[in-house]
Design a protein around this motif. Structure first.
Motif, PDB file in Angstrom:
ATOM      1  N   LEU A  59       0.828  -1.207   0.000  1.00 46.36           N
ATOM      2  CA  LEU A  59       0.000   0.000   0.000  1.00 46.36           C
ATOM      3  C   LEU A  59       0.861   1.255   0.000  1.00 46.36           C
ATOM      4  O   LEU A  59       0.498   2.271  -0.600  1.00 46.36           O
ATOM      5  N   LEU A  60       2.010   1.194   0.660  1.00 49.35           N
ATOM      6  CA  LEU A  60       2.882   2.358   0.797  1.00 49.35           C
ATOM      7  C   LEU A  60       3.771   2.567  -0.420  1.00 49.35           C
ATOM      8  O   LEU A  60       4.355   3.636  -0.591  1.00 49.35           O
ATOM      9  N   THR A  61       3.902   1.546  -1.277  1.00 46.28           N
ATOM     10  CA  THR A  61       4.769   1.668  -2.451  1.00 46.28           C
ATOM     11  C   THR A  61       3.989   1.925  -3.736  1.00 46.28           C
ATOM     12  O   THR A  61       4.596   2.232  -4.764  1.00 46.28           O
ATOM     13  N   LEU A  62       2.667   1.802  -3.699  1.00 46.10           N
ATOM     14  CA  LEU A  62       1.891   2.019  -4.924  1.00 46.10           C
ATOM     15  C   LEU A  62       1.963   3.466  -5.430  1.00 46.10           C
ATOM     16  O   LEU A  62       2.002   3.679  -6.654  1.00 46.10           O
ATOM     17  N   PRO A  63       1.976   4.497  -4.558  1.00 40.96           N
ATOM     18  CA  PRO A  63       2.197   5.857  -5.095  1.00 40.96           C
ATOM     19  C   PRO A  63       3.533   5.976  -5.835  1.00 40.96           C
ATOM     20  O   PRO A  63       3.619   6.668  -6.858  1.00 40.96           O
ATOM     21  N   TYR A  64       4.551   5.293  -5.334  1.00 39.86           N
ATOM     22  CA  TYR A  64       5.857   5.239  -6.015  1.00 39.86           C
ATOM     23  C   TYR A  64       5.695   4.614  -7.401  1.00 39.86           C
ATOM     24  O   TYR A  64       6.265   5.101  -8.389  1.00 39.86           O
ATOM     25  N   GLY A  70       2.629   6.781 -14.316  1.00 38.47           N
ATOM     26  CA  GLY A  70       1.637   7.787 -14.654  1.00 38.47           C
ATOM     27  C   GLY A  70       0.273   7.366 -14.125  1.00 38.47           C
ATOM     28  O   GLY A  70       0.029   6.196 -13.833  1.00 38.47           O
ATOM     29  N   MET A  71      -0.637   8.312 -13.989  1.00 37.24           N
ATOM     30  CA  MET A  71      -1.927   8.056 -13.363  1.00 37.24           C
ATOM     31  C   MET A  71      -2.761   7.031 -14.131  1.00 37.24           C
ATOM     32  O   MET A  71      -3.291   6.073 -13.559  1.00 37.24           O
ATOM     33  N   LEU A  72      -2.892   7.207 -15.439  1.00 35.75           N
ATOM     34  CA  LEU A  72      -3.755   6.338 -16.236  1.00 35.75           C
ATOM     35  C   LEU A  72      -3.259   4.894 -16.223  1.00 35.75           C
ATOM     36  O   LEU A  72      -4.037   3.957 -15.996  1.00 35.75           O
ATOM     37  N   SER A  73      -1.967   4.711 -16.471  1.00 34.49           N
ATOM     38  CA  SER A  73      -1.415   3.347 -16.478  1.00 34.49           C
ATOM     39  C   SER A  73      -1.477   2.718 -15.092  1.00 34.49           C
ATOM     40  O   SER A  73      -1.706   1.517 -14.961  1.00 34.49           O
ATOM     41  N   GLY A  74      -1.267   3.535 -14.053  1.00 38.88           N
ATOM     42  CA  GLY A  74      -1.312   3.002 -12.695  1.00 38.88           C
ATOM     43  C   GLY A  74      -2.684   2.431 -12.366  1.00 38.88           C
ATOM     44  O   GLY A  74      -2.807   1.322 -11.825  1.00 38.88           O
ATOM     45  N   ILE A  75      -3.736   3.169 -12.700  1.00 44.83           N
ATOM     46  CA  ILE A  75      -5.097   2.696 -12.443  1.00 44.83           C
ATOM     47  C   ILE A  75      -5.412   1.482 -13.314  1.00 44.83           C
ATOM     48  O   ILE A  75      -5.974   0.485 -12.845  1.00 44.83           O
ATOM     49  N   VAL A 282      -1.982  10.398  -3.330  1.00 45.15           N
ATOM     50  CA  VAL A 282      -0.585  10.718  -2.978  1.00 45.15           C
ATOM     51  C   VAL A 282       0.184  11.160  -4.215  1.00 45.15           C
ATOM     52  O   VAL A 282       0.972  12.124  -4.182  1.00 45.15           O
ATOM     53  N   TYR A 283      -0.030  10.483  -5.338  1.00 48.18           N
ATOM     54  CA  TYR A 283       0.655  10.872  -6.578  1.00 48.18           C
ATOM     55  C   TYR A 283       0.194  12.248  -7.044  1.00 48.18           C
ATOM     56  O   TYR A 283       0.990  13.067  -7.510  1.00 48.18           O
ATOM     57  N   TRP A 284      -1.099  12.552  -6.909  1.00 44.73           N
ATOM     58  CA  TRP A 284      -1.613  13.877  -7.281  1.00 44.73           C
ATOM     59  C   TRP A 284      -0.950  14.971  -6.448  1.00 44.73           C
ATOM     60  O   TRP A 284      -0.603  16.038  -6.969  1.00 44.73           O
ATOM     61  N   ALA A 285      -0.716  14.688  -5.173  1.00 40.28           N
ATOM     62  CA  ALA A 285      -0.170  15.713  -4.278  1.00 40.28           C
ATOM     63  C   ALA A 285       1.333  15.911  -4.463  1.00 40.28           C
ATOM     64  O   ALA A 285       1.830  17.039  -4.408  1.00 40.28           O
ATOM     65  N   PHE A 286       2.073  14.823  -4.702  1.00 37.98           N
ATOM     66  CA  PHE A 286       3.542  14.931  -4.666  1.00 37.98           C
ATOM     67  C   PHE A 286       4.219  14.649  -6.001  1.00 37.98           C
ATOM     68  O   PHE A 286       5.392  14.982  -6.169  1.00 37.98           O
ATOM     69  N   GLY A 287       3.530  14.048  -6.941  1.00 38.99           N
ATOM     70  CA  GLY A 287       4.066  13.887  -8.286  1.00 38.99           C
ATOM     71  C   GLY A 287       5.415  13.194  -8.336  1.00 38.99           C
ATOM     72  O   GLY A 287       5.644  12.156  -7.712  1.00 38.99           O
ATOM     73  N   ASP A 288       6.355  13.810  -9.057  1.00 39.05           N
ATOM     74  CA  ASP A 288       7.657  13.191  -9.315  1.00 39.05           C
ATOM     75  C   ASP A 288       8.538  13.073  -8.080  1.00 39.05           C
ATOM     76  O   ASP A 288       9.557  12.372  -8.116  1.00 39.05           O
ATOM     77  N   LEU A 289       8.195  13.770  -6.990  1.00 41.01           N
ATOM     78  CA  LEU A 289       8.970  13.595  -5.758  1.00 41.01           C
ATOM     79  C   LEU A 289       8.973  12.145  -5.301  1.00 41.01           C
ATOM     80  O   LEU A 289       9.916  11.684  -4.639  1.00 41.01           O
ATOM     81  N   LEU A 290       7.926  11.404  -5.665  1.00 36.45           N
ATOM     82  CA  LEU A 290       7.822  10.005  -5.239  1.00 36.45           C
ATOM     83  C   LEU A 290       8.869   9.120  -5.889  1.00 36.45           C
ATOM     84  O   LEU A 290       9.143   8.015  -5.391  1.00 36.45           O
ATOM     85  N   LEU A 291       9.462   9.561  -6.989  1.00 36.90           N
ATOM     86  CA  LEU A 291      10.484   8.743  -7.645  1.00 36.90           C
ATOM     87  C   LEU A 291      11.670   8.474  -6.727  1.00 36.90           C
ATOM     88  O   LEU A 291      12.358   7.464  -6.873  1.00 36.90           O
ATOM     89  N   ASP A 292      11.914   9.378  -5.762  1.00 38.66           N
ATOM     90  CA  ASP A 292      13.008   9.196  -4.807  1.00 38.66           C
ATOM     91  C   ASP A 292      12.496   8.902  -3.402  1.00 38.66           C
ATOM     92  O   ASP A 292      13.270   8.963  -2.435  1.00 38.66           O
ATOM     93  N   HIS A 293      11.210   8.618  -3.280  1.00 43.47           N
ATOM     94  CA  HIS A 293      10.629   8.320  -1.969  1.00 43.47           C
ATOM     95  C   HIS A 293       9.664   7.145  -2.140  1.00 43.47           C
ATOM     96  O   HIS A 293       8.470   7.334  -2.388  1.00 43.47           O
ATOM     97  N   SER A 294      10.192   5.936  -2.039  1.00 43.60           N
ATOM     98  CA  SER A 294       9.366   4.760  -2.308  1.00 43.60           C
ATOM     99  C   SER A 294       8.361   4.488  -1.197  1.00 43.60           C
ATOM    100  O   SER A 294       7.401   3.753  -1.394  1.00 43.60           O
ATOM    101  N   ASN A 295       8.555   5.064  -0.017  1.00 46.11           N
ATOM    102  CA  ASN A 295       7.600   4.922   1.086  1.00 46.11           C
ATOM    103  C   ASN A 295       6.760   6.191   1.181  1.00 46.11           C
ATOM    104  O   ASN A 295       7.278   7.281   1.415  1.00 46.11           O
TER     105      ASN A 295
END
Length: 489
Positions: A59-64, A70-75, A282-295
């Motif tokens: 659950l904590l790594t799915l935003p990563y 990207g949003m569409l492919s993720g869903i 989480v992805y909507w709020a932080f975007g590409d920052l998640l690329l370096d924050h897997s949690n």
């Protein structure tokens, strides 16, 4: 017609040991309380176990993963692999019922023996299938347990960073070793119920906290940008819905395992109500920052609600460690001849050697997030998707086997022709996309983590301390030059 009636009767009675299990046992208050909290075998228990096991730390790594896809492919991948995972869980349940019915026709009693996936393969297809299934399943469960330990250390660090993540791994390794005292999946009734409540709270905390936080300044949603990242994220989602390496053990704990067929699908539907909103928010709020924050916890501000979510996830990861490790305990017990031992303490002592390599591997590879994708592509792809689909086709390849099958495929999938078509699609898709492209991308990413952080790293993705010039202590006077006429005595 008589043959059909006989098969229906056998399907109804297979594995129904309720009366035999309760025969001769006292029905006092203590036994009733024990049964209520401890001894579960209903369809509801199986549903809680499947849902709780499926939505653990991933659950904590799915935003990563969303930042990679990207949003569409993720869903889309969540919906697709959720459906695919439910289908192969259905196949595993059919093969289990087939195997158990055949054995019970031979008067085999399973009350003191837990059936496992490799035994189903052995009984239906022979020793070569058994060996392949055993190797993949045990390796996947081993690394699944490793991932839970890594997740524990990663999460607790966001509450208490006085210790590094490696030290926390030592501590939680000792805590998780206590799962050796849980006898079987019968005894996870209260744990699986609480575990699902915990992940439900965490998922909605992530969703609400991200929406209230709003988008960070200059947020970018550039994914997908690289094929390596794209397929790494896709295989993490493949891993998310591949939690049924313990399906056979959960079914065996049921009083009426023939009721399992649709349970995994309904568990997946509920899990999607947790994973889709939380990952998207989480992805909507932080975007590409998640690329370096897997949690996902690492980007949200510390509040009492976040601390509560971290603590609940820690408890749930302990439960999920037990889910992943219990089948390994069974395999080890069978290997050393302790599986049918009545003494819980002796069995617990015999199980301890299983925890040691898990502990060690969690310290070597503490790469929270990337390790999920690697395990998903190399192990889950075969264990959960390819082998069950192939095993189902080979078990029922002959007309006689299909005619005498205990469970016939449903009409809405096209009976046997439709079932075989779906199985072939699963094998081809997962082998090419999951194992092929996913394995390539995940291994590149995993090797990059080793090159960047090194093995046995003390604190994976911890914020580096800022370097400031160190001022002189306030009491230190500046050195004065000696007078020109000064001489030493």
């Amino acid at each position: 017609m008589a043959l059909s009636s006989d098969k229906v009767v056998e399907t109804v009675i297979v594995g129904n040991y309720v009366e035999m299990e309760t025969e001769g046992k006292p029905n006092d208050i203590k036994s009733k309380i024990s049964k209520f909290f401890w001894h579960g075998g209903s369809a509801y228990d199986a549903w809680f176990s499947c849902a709780s096991n499926q939505v653990a730390q991933v659950l904590l790594t799915l935003p990563y993963s969303f930042s990679q896809l990207g949003m569409l492919s993720g869903i889309s991948f969540q919906l697709f692999y959720g459906l695919l995972g439910s289908w192969t869980a259905y196949l595993i349940s059919i093969l289990y019922i087939e195997y158990r019915t055949r054995k019970e026709r031979e008067k085999v009693d399973f009350r003191n023996h837990v059936i496992q996936w490799f035994e189903v393969l052995d009984g239906l297809l022979g020793k070569h299938w058994r060996n392949v299934g055993l190797a993949f399943n045990c390796t996947f469960l081993l690394f699944g347990s490793v991932i839970q330990l890594i997740a524990c250390a990663s999460n607790i660090y966001y509450i208490n960073d006085n210790l590094d993540k490696r030290t926390w791994t030592y501590i939680f390794g000792a805590c998780c070793a206590t799962t050796v005292f849980i006898p079987s999946f019968h005894n996870y009734r209260i744990w699986s119920f609480l575990g699902l409540l915990m992940t439900t709270f965490t998922a909605w905390y992530l969703t609400v906290a991200s929406l209230l936080h709003g988008q960070v300044e200059g947020v970018k949603h550039s994914g997908p940008t690289k094929l390596v990242l794209y397929f790494t994220g896709a295989t993490n989602i493949l891993y998310t819905f591949g939690g049924h390496a313990v399906t056979v053990e959960i079914m065996h704990a049921m009083w009426k395992p023939q009721k399992f067929k649709a349970i995994y699908l309904w568990a997946t539907v509920y899990v999607l109500t947790l994973t889709l909103p939380s990952a998207a928010a989480v992805y909507w709020a932080f975007g590409d920052l998640l690329l370096d924050h897997s949690n996902a916890f690492s980007l949200l501000p510390r509040t009492p609600f976040r601390d509560m979510a971290v603590i609940l996830m820690l408890i749930h990861q302990f439960i999920t460690f037990g889910f992943a490790c219990t089948p390994l305990y069974f395999v080890w017990e069978k290997a050393i001849g302790m599986h049918e031992c009545k003494s819980l303490c002796k069995r617990a002592a015999a199980r301890l050697p299983v925890v040691i390599p898990i502990w060690f591997l969690a310290i070597i590879f503490p790469f929270f997030g990337p390790i999920n994708s690697t395990v998903g592509s190399l192990l889950v792809s075969f264990t959960v998707y390819i082998i069950p689909a192939l095993a189902h086709m080979f078990t029922f390849k002959s007309p006689a086997a299909r005619e005498n099958a205990v469970e016939q495929p449903p009409r809405f999938v096209g009976r046997w022709a439709g079932t075989f078509t779906i199985n072939i699609f699963v094998v081809v898709w997962v082998f090419i996309v999951g194992f092929g492209f996913g394995g390539w991308a995940s291994m590149l990413n995993f090797i990059h983590q080793i090159d960047t952080f090194g093995l046995f790293t003390k604190c994976y993705q911890c914020p580096s301390p800022k370097q400031f010039p160190i001022p002189p202590p306030p009491y230190a006077a500046a050195p004065q030059p000696a007078p020109a006429n000064f001489t030493h005595p």
